[in-house]
Design a protein around this motif. Structure first.
Motif, short mmCIF file in Angstrom:
data_model
loop_
_atom_site.label_atom_id
_atom_site.label_comp_id
_atom_site.label_asym_id
_atom_site.label_seq_id
_atom_site.Cartn_x
_atom_site.Cartn_y
_atom_site.Cartn_z
N SER A 12 0.81 -1.22 0.00
CA SER A 12 0.00 0.00 0.00
C SER A 12 0.84 1.27 0.00
O SER A 12 0.52 2.23 -0.71
N HIS A 110 -9.05 -7.46 10.30
CA HIS A 110 -8.00 -7.31 9.27
C HIS A 110 -7.11 -8.56 9.28
O HIS A 110 -7.25 -9.43 10.14
N ALA A 133 -6.55 -2.78 0.93
CA ALA A 133 -7.35 -2.72 -0.30
C ALA A 133 -6.72 -1.80 -1.35
O ALA A 133 -7.25 -1.67 -2.46
N ARG A 336 -5.14 6.33 9.46
CA ARG A 336 -6.01 7.04 8.51
C ARG A 336 -6.82 5.99 7.74
O ARG A 336 -6.28 4.96 7.35
C1 EPS Z 1 -6.85 2.30 -0.36
C2 EPS Z 1 -5.81 2.92 0.22
C3 EPS Z 1 -5.66 2.91 1.68
C4 EPS Z 1 -7.02 2.91 2.34
C5 EPS Z 1 -7.87 1.75 1.89
C6 EPS Z 1 -7.86 1.53 0.41
O1 EPS Z 1 -4.95 4.06 1.99
P1 EPS Z 1 -4.24 4.35 3.40
O2 EPS Z 1 -4.12 3.02 4.12
O3 EPS Z 1 -2.93 4.96 3.03
O4 EPS Z 1 -5.16 5.33 4.09
O5 EPS Z 1 -7.72 4.10 2.00
O6 EPS Z 1 -7.41 0.58 2.51
C7 EPS Z 1 -8.27 -0.18 3.22
C8 EPS Z 1 -9.56 -0.05 3.18
C9 EPS Z 1 -7.68 -1.21 4.05
O7 EPS Z 1 -8.43 -1.94 4.72
O8 EPS Z 1 -6.47 -1.33 4.07
C10 EPS Z 1 -7.07 2.34 -1.81
O9 EPS Z 1 -6.22 2.84 -2.60
O10 EPS Z 1 -8.13 1.85 -2.23
#
Ligand code: EPS
Length: 388
Positions: A12, A110, A133, A336
């Motif tokens: 991620s 998770h 995700a 976040r």
């Molecule tokens: C996501 C990026 C992630 C989350 C999300 C989906 O960004 P960050 O972790 O940096 O805030 O917004 O991830 C999840 C829902 C999860 O469960 O990890 C994206 O690009 O879709």
């Protein structure tokens, strides 16, 4: 010939995500803007978090395409993580000078706890980065290639949100591609404007209460030939492939084909789609309870796949957990996050359905060049007298 398949790689907050798609025919024209449009659609939806303001996801093609046409070789695509600039120490592939804190607070729901146990990590970040995700950006990039192939065959794939938390849109049947013309302009990608307004309110209300929200959506595919998938072996039954493809999306906990959950409670006489034939139309049906699949095969009616997703497991008011280092009670990791990803998950499911269907078309019709595929599809339609 190489089977149609795809894989993704990437964390991620690492440098980027990669997808490799194998088994696409040569000579297929790709539309760069259409590929990026899908990436942007995945970022939409009321209830998303701060990350979506950082990223502007685009598809960078690294191989398998020349001057806008596929070569028949593996297609590698890259989706950069802009946020990596803020995570360079924590996510660097190589050792860094800076001290990097480990994560020891697994989030219920998770992959954190079981992933760390299974892979022997003390730092839960080694699990959560891949479980995130965010990986679905690579799936949508791969799905865009599959969608381009399907579009050349007259197939289109759409989605809409049915439910967000306790708010449900009224049932709609007989949907057609035109009904989706402005679905992406709706804040929650719902076809019913009243339900949409209530869904937005529900997101706002629960977000203020530090809650996350789940929901459900439907993916529909139009223009499919009958006979994709097969009744002859369990692995070829398209119901199973679609369920696997969609259930593999992060947070998805249930998949239904057509009106499955409703049909379960009805008598048989009200559960199946009676068969008719006329001079002008050939075989036809008046209903589509089966969601376009019979005996593990498409039957020429629109394909419907519905899915339920749980509320996101990162909560701004964290649930009870345990510190994996001290074994003391602790609150789960608070990062976040989004309040809900139902509208985005529907776009990801479109991609997974496109990839599953593209594989069926490649298996059934073969061909090295897109024109070979088109000719084979036409010959087949003629043989079975399919007028759809
Ligand atoms: C996501 C990026 C992630 C989350 C999300 C989906 O960004 P960050 O972790 O940096 O805030 O917004 O991830 C999840 C829902 C999860 O469960 O990890 C994206 O690009 O879709």
């Amino acid at each position: 010939m190489t089977a149609f398949r795809f894989t993704t790689a990437g964390e991620s907050h690492g440098p980027g995500l990669v997808a490799i798609v194998e088994g696409m025919p040569a000579g297929l024209e790709l539309d760069r803007e259409a590929l990026d449009r899908d990436m942007a659609r995945r970022q939409l939806g009321h209830g998303r978090g701060g990350r979506m303001r950082i990223e502007t996801d685009t598809v960078e093609i690294r191989s398998g395409v020349r001057h806008g046409r596929t070569l028949g070789s593996p297609i590698a695509v890259l989706v950069a993580n802009r946020d990596y600039a803020n995570w360079e120490d924590r996510m660097n592939p190589w050792p860094v000078e800076a001290a990097v804190d480990e994560v020891h607070l697994p989030r219920p729901g998770h992959a954190d706890l079981v992933g760390a146990q299974k892979y022997g990590h003390t730092d839960i970040r080694n699990v959560l980065e891949r479980a995130s995700a965010r990986e679905t950006a690579a799936r949508v990039a791969a799905g865009g290639l599959a969608r381009s192939f399907l579009a050349a065959l007259g197939v289109s794939v759409h989605s809409h949100v049915i439910q967000v938390a306790s708010v449900k849109a009224p049932e709609r049947s007989g949907l057609a591609p035109d009904d989706f013309a402005s679905v992406d302009e709706d804040p929650v990608r719902c076809l019913d404007s009243e339900a949409s307004a209530e869904m937005v309110e529900e997101i706002n209300r629960l977000r203020k209460a530090n809650e996350s929200l789940g929901g459900s959506f439907e993916v529909l595919a139009f223009g499919l030939v009958p006979g994709l998938g097969s009744h002859i072996s369990w692995e070829d039954r398209l119901d199973g492939r679609l369920a696997g493809a969609v259930a593999s999306i992060q947070s998805v906990k249930g998949v239904a084909i057509g009106e499955a959950w409703d049909v379960a409670g009805r008598p048989g006489s009200d559960a199946h789609d009676e068969i008719f034939w006329s001079e002008e139309r050939g075989y036809f049906r008046e209903t589509n309870h089966a969601g376009g699949l019979e005996g593990g095969m498409t039957n020429g009616l629109p394909l419907s796949v519905r899915a339920a997703i749980k509320p996101i497991s990162t909560l701004t008011k964290p649930l009870r957990s345990v510190d994996t280092e001290t074994k003391e009670p602790a609150q789960a990791l608070r990062e976040r996050t989004d309040s809900t990803v139902v509208p985005a998950a529907a776009v990801v499911a479109e991609a997974m359905v496109c990839l599953a269907l593209a594989r069926c078309y490649r298996e059934k019709f073969g061909g090295d060049h897109i024109d070979d595929v088109l000719a084979a599809v036409e010959a087949y339609k003629k043989r079975i007298d399919f007028r759809g």
